[in-house]
Write a protein that holds these residues in place. Structure first.
Motif, PDB file in Angstrom:
ATOM      1  N   CYS A  20     -16.848  26.959   3.767  1.00  0.00           N
ATOM      2  CA  CYS A  20     -17.481  26.960   2.728  1.00  0.00           C
ATOM      3  C   CYS A  20     -19.066  26.489   2.740  1.00  0.00           C
ATOM      4  O   CYS A  20     -19.153  26.310   3.850  1.00  0.00           O
ATOM      5  N   ILE A  21     -19.808  26.494   1.848  1.00  0.00           N
ATOM      6  CA  ILE A  21     -21.090  26.011   1.809  1.00  0.00           C
ATOM      7  C   ILE A  21     -21.388  25.557   0.558  1.00  0.00           C
ATOM      8  O   ILE A  21     -21.086  25.928  -0.568  1.00  0.00           O
ATOM      9  N   ASN A  61     -18.876  26.145  -2.256  1.00  0.00           N
ATOM     10  CA  ASN A  61     -18.400  27.498  -2.581  1.00  0.00           C
ATOM     11  C   ASN A  61     -17.779  28.317  -1.229  1.00  0.00           C
ATOM     12  O   ASN A  61     -18.424  28.107  -0.408  1.00  0.00           O
ATOM     13  N   PRO A  62     -16.902  29.384  -1.599  1.00  0.00           N
ATOM     14  CA  PRO A  62     -16.473  30.120  -0.200  1.00  0.00           C
ATOM     15  C   PRO A  62     -17.408  30.639   0.434  1.00  0.00           C
ATOM     16  O   PRO A  62     -18.328  31.370  -0.326  1.00  0.00           O
ATOM     17  N   VAL A  63     -16.997  30.813   1.784  1.00  0.00           N
ATOM     18  CA  VAL A  63     -17.931  31.803   2.655  1.00  0.00           C
ATOM     19  C   VAL A  63     -16.836  33.052   3.030  1.00  0.00           C
ATOM     20  O   VAL A  63     -16.024  32.598   4.006  1.00  0.00           O
ATOM     21  N   PRO A  64     -16.958  34.017   2.447  1.00  0.00           N
ATOM     22  CA  PRO A  64     -16.133  35.096   2.911  1.00  0.00           C
ATOM     23  C   PRO A  64     -16.725  35.883   4.262  1.00  0.00           C
ATOM     24  O   PRO A  64     -17.792  35.735   4.616  1.00  0.00           O
ATOM     25  N   ASP A  65     -15.837  36.378   5.076  1.00  0.00           N
ATOM     26  CA  ASP A  65     -16.318  37.205   6.209  1.00  0.00           C
ATOM     27  C   ASP A  65     -16.722  36.234   7.276  1.00  0.00           C
ATOM     28  O   ASP A  65     -17.690  36.864   8.055  1.00  0.00           O
ATOM     29  N   ALA A  66     -16.427  34.958   7.304  1.00  0.00           N
ATOM     30  CA  ALA A  66     -16.823  34.318   8.323  1.00  0.00           C
ATOM     31  C   ALA A  66     -16.009  34.443   9.555  1.00  0.00           C
ATOM     32  O   ALA A  66     -14.677  34.508   9.281  1.00  0.00           O
ATOM     33  N   ASP A  98     -11.235  35.609   3.983  1.00  0.00           N
ATOM     34  CA  ASP A  98     -10.977  36.393   3.143  1.00  0.00           C
ATOM     35  C   ASP A  98     -12.054  36.031   1.879  1.00  0.00           C
ATOM     36  O   ASP A  98     -12.986  34.946   2.270  1.00  0.00           O
ATOM     37  N   LYS A  99     -11.696  36.783   0.696  1.00  0.00           N
ATOM     38  CA  LYS A  99     -12.658  36.525  -0.398  1.00  0.00           C
ATOM     39  C   LYS A  99     -12.512  35.183  -0.833  1.00  0.00           C
ATOM     40  O   LYS A  99     -13.833  34.770  -1.367  1.00  0.00           O
ATOM     41  N   SER A 100     -11.752  34.352  -0.489  1.00  0.00           N
ATOM     42  CA  SER A 100     -11.610  33.027  -1.182  1.00  0.00           C
ATOM     43  C   SER A 100     -11.967  31.965  -0.041  1.00  0.00           C
ATOM     44  O   SER A 100     -12.153  30.891  -0.265  1.00  0.00           O
ATOM     45  N   GLY A 101     -12.548  32.564   1.162  1.00  0.00           N
ATOM     46  CA  GLY A 101     -13.058  31.741   2.306  1.00  0.00           C
ATOM     47  C   GLY A 101     -11.921  31.090   3.096  1.00  0.00           C
ATOM     48  O   GLY A 101     -12.419  30.360   3.804  1.00  0.00           O
ATOM     49  N   PHE A 102     -10.681  31.615   3.071  1.00  0.00           N
ATOM     50  CA  PHE A 102      -9.687  31.165   3.911  1.00  0.00           C
ATOM     51  C   PHE A 102      -9.488  32.128   5.056  1.00  0.00           C
ATOM     52  O   PHE A 102      -9.359  33.225   5.031  1.00  0.00           O
ATOM     53  N   ALA A 103      -8.953  31.422   5.929  1.00  0.00           N
ATOM     54  CA  ALA A 103      -8.461  32.117   7.243  1.00  0.00           C
ATOM     55  C   ALA A 103      -7.169  31.354   7.599  1.00  0.00           C
ATOM     56  O   ALA A 103      -7.246  30.273   7.812  1.00  0.00           O
ATOM     57  N   ARG A 104      -6.139  32.210   7.896  1.00  0.00           N
ATOM     58  CA  ARG A 104      -4.736  31.601   8.231  1.00  0.00           C
ATOM     59  C   ARG A 104      -4.372  31.867   9.620  1.00  0.00           C
ATOM     60  O   ARG A 104      -4.416  32.875   9.962  1.00  0.00           O
ATOM     61  N   PHE A 105      -3.670  30.794  10.176  1.00  0.00           N
ATOM     62  CA  PHE A 105      -3.311  31.085  11.790  1.00  0.00           C
ATOM     63  C   PHE A 105      -1.991  30.504  11.661  1.00  0.00           C
ATOM     64  O   PHE A 105      -1.343  29.468  11.201  1.00  0.00           O
ATOM     65  N   LYS A 106      -1.156  31.190  12.816  1.00  0.00           N
ATOM     66  CA  LYS A 106       0.187  30.449  13.346  1.00  0.00           C
ATOM     67  C   LYS A 106      -0.439  30.008  14.581  1.00  0.00           C
ATOM     68  O   LYS A 106      -0.657  30.395  15.624  1.00  0.00           O
TER      69      LYS A 106
END
Length: 293
Positions: free
Chosen positions: A203-204, A214-219, A232-240
């Motif tokens: 976010c930024i 606010n979210p930063v998409p495409d980071a 994603d568009k909400s600023g989230f990236a998920r990993f296992k």
């Protein structure tokens, strides 16, 4: 006297389709949240009518200046509508062309208050869910967040299970109305997990007078175990990531700021983890692990 017969004006058949009849109100901080209206003009035989002059009027919102002012060769015109005010509106459309009767159509639109949908789901279908310390449901709950703020999701204890780690969310509807989903993952106390889920929120903080990022998409997000991802568009990236693997380094690269990174370290145990990487108003930012401020 002339015996020439005067031609009667032909009938114009017009269809109107609102692609999204309910939209969020626009704000001055982002590009307007809009809907497109597709207008198609046909003659009585079903053939498209090109060159119809199209005029628009409405009471609540705005018709974008890039909207078509006449139909194209396919008889089509496209209008873009948005509104800074909340309420129900009707876009009134008129079409005129020599040789045809003037024709009128309407496109209803509802403008709702800017908000971010929030959904919290527990994997075991039970367990109390708290938002900023207040119980809001059990097992699964959906809310609409209208005010920018820091929202902490936490969970009540369930016998026989490890309680999920609290999740600190920055929610700012001024900038983003993308839905946010949080999973509360209860793990049986005797269970030894092979992998856990790591959620990275990039976010930024910008000057919208709320101070909420606010979210930063495409980071781009890089993990020290070699994994990479894109928010994603909400600023989230998920990993296992491998459970109980200890210290993990995380780096996020802003998609628009040249060589601008934010970094953090997090300890990976037997529970899912959430981290916020904020680039900040002067791009110095902060990394927030868990509930740290």
């Amino acid at each position: 006297m002339s015996s020439e017969k005067r031609e009667e004006p032909r009938q114009l058949n017009v269809s109107v389709k609102v692609l999204n009849p309910q939209i969020f109100q626009a704000t001055k901080f982002v590009d307007p949240r809009f809907t497109n209206i597709v207008i198609v003009a046909m003659d009585e035989t079903g053939h498209p009518v090109e060159g119809c002059k199209v005029n628009y009027s409405c009471e609540l919102g705005v018709v974008d200046t890039n909207s078509y002012r006449e139909t194209d060769k396919n008889g089509l015109a496209l209008a873009t509508y948005y509104s800074f005010r909340v309420g129900k509106d009707v876009l009134k459309i008129s079409l005129e062309k020599p040789g045809f009767l003037p024709t009128f159509a309407e496109a209803p639109v509802e403008v709702v208050e800017t908000a971010t949908p929030l959904k919290v789901v527990n994997n075991i279908g039970k367990g109390g869910i708290l938002l900023n310390g207040e119980r809001i449901g059990e097992g699964s709950v959906e809310k609409v967040v209208k005010q920018p703020g820091i929202y902490v999701i936490s969970w009540e204890n369930v016998e026989g299970y490890e309680t999920p780690e609290p999740v600190k969310l920055y929610i700012n509807p001024n900038f983003s109305v993308e839905p946010i989903t949080v999973e509360g993952k209860y793990v049986a106390k005797e269970e030894k997990r092979e992998y856990v889920e790591l959620t990275v929120h990039v976010c930024i903080t910008l000057d919208d007078h709320s101070g909420i990022p606010n979210p930063v998409p495409d980071a781009q997000v890089f993990l020290s175990d070699g994994q990479t991802g894109i928010t994603d568009k909400s600023g989230f990236a998920r990993f296992k990531v491998k459970a109980n693997s200890g210290l993990l380094k995380i780096k996020a690269k802003h998609p628009q700021l040249y060589e601008c990174y934010q970094e953090a370290e997090i300890n990976i145990g037997n529970k899912d983890r959430h981290i916020n990487l904020d680039f900040g108003i002067f791009f110095g930012g902060e990394a927030v692990v868990g509930l740290e401020i």
